[in-house]
Design an enzyme around this catalytic site. Sequence first.
Site, PDB file in Angstrom:
ATOM      1  N   LYS A 242       0.818  -1.206   0.000  1.00  0.00           N
ATOM      2  CA  LYS A 242       0.000   0.000   0.000  1.00  0.00           C
ATOM      3  C   LYS A 242       0.858   1.266   0.000  1.00  0.00           C
ATOM      4  O   LYS A 242       2.019   1.261   0.384  1.00  0.00           O
ATOM      5  CB  LYS A 242      -0.983  -0.025   1.166  1.00  0.00           C
ATOM      6  CG  LYS A 242      -2.034  -1.114   0.975  1.00  0.00           C
ATOM      7  CD  LYS A 242      -3.259  -0.950   1.819  1.00  0.00           C
ATOM      8  CE  LYS A 242      -4.321  -1.971   1.403  1.00  0.00           C
ATOM      9  NZ  LYS A 242      -5.576  -1.821   2.133  1.00  0.00           N
ATOM     10  N   ARG A 282      -3.545 -10.540   4.156  1.00  0.00           N
ATOM     11  CA  ARG A 282      -3.859 -10.541   2.724  1.00  0.00           C
ATOM     12  C   ARG A 282      -2.675  -9.909   1.999  1.00  0.00           C
ATOM     13  O   ARG A 282      -2.379  -8.729   2.201  1.00  0.00           O
ATOM     14  CB  ARG A 282      -5.148  -9.749   2.472  1.00  0.00           C
ATOM     15  CG  ARG A 282      -5.602  -9.703   1.023  1.00  0.00           C
ATOM     16  CD  ARG A 282      -6.882  -8.889   0.914  1.00  0.00           C
ATOM     17  NE  ARG A 282      -7.417  -8.897  -0.446  1.00  0.00           N
ATOM     18  CZ  ARG A 282      -7.062  -8.035  -1.395  1.00  0.00           C
ATOM     19  NH1 ARG A 282      -6.176  -7.081  -1.135  1.00  0.00           N
ATOM     20  NH2 ARG A 282      -7.592  -8.107  -2.604  1.00  0.00           N
TER      21      ARG A 282
END
Length: 338
Positions: A242, A282
């Site tokens: 991210k 994840r």
Amino acid sequence: MRMSGLLRRRLARSPEAPPTSGTVGSVTDLVRAETPVVMGVLNVTPDSFSDGGRYADLDAAVAHGVRLRADGADLIDVGGESTRPGAERVDAETETARVLPVVRELSAAGIVVSIDTSRARVAEAVLAAGAYLVNDVSGGLADPDMARVVRDAGCPWVLMHWRGHSREMRELATYTDVVTEVRDELSRRVEAALAAGVAADRIVVDPGLGFAKTAAHNWALSARLPELVDLGFPVLFGASRKSYLGRLLADAAGEPRPTAGREAATVATSVLAVAAGAWGVRVHDVRGTADALAVWQATGSPRLVTATGRRPATAPPTEAVTRSRQAEAATGASGGDR
């Protein structure tokens, strides 16, 4: 999109694939007790932030799913709609057309699959094709019918913290105490799911890093993750590649680290999250995370001291984190990166 005969034969004889027998009963049925779940990301989209377009072809998508499973993924999370900041929505028919063939092929090969969707219609179609779990970035808010679909299927449901779709999430990243507010809002989503008849042992919660959250919010949620674990439901943690990691690792000129250079940071966040009590992570790069978790387990699965223990829940910001926050303030960047 058609699958080649060679790939089909490879799937049919894959020794990595577990047998399938319909939907998973409880969340803990996914893996052995006390073993962290590793969810491998498979985006079959043209515009996801990290791998958009790479797996739009059926053969490429299925081959990557097989590879993720061989690398140690417990389940493969297939998504057909990008939720990166500013992304436009696609219609349900397009999303279904992207994910259904991939889920069908992977499930037929005995690979455990989850569907990353906020639409009940898509979830229902994909569950019928063999998916085991619904990973809903909206926590059921985007489609009120999702609770019925999950309840009737008896499958696990990931309820992620969410305040709005990609186009508006930046404006919604306003909190007085992000951890307390995320915890309270997730609690309300859990209560709604239970009231709709979803079994308690089918529910997983996710703090939704980057979704209507700034880098500072993400770091606070990471540092105080035990407060979310204390809700009493399994916690899924997804920091993989991210943008806040890229800003943390920015070069001397302030240029964020590209997605390909964020794997070590992703592994670190994943291990820390599991050590803080997360049920699963994840990630895009399954092998690195699976290897790191194997080391963690071999050393006795040590746990971090919780917020009520000897260590403080947060530490003073490092120079790198300060730079990351300054860059974010200058750009207004905030988003789900999915």
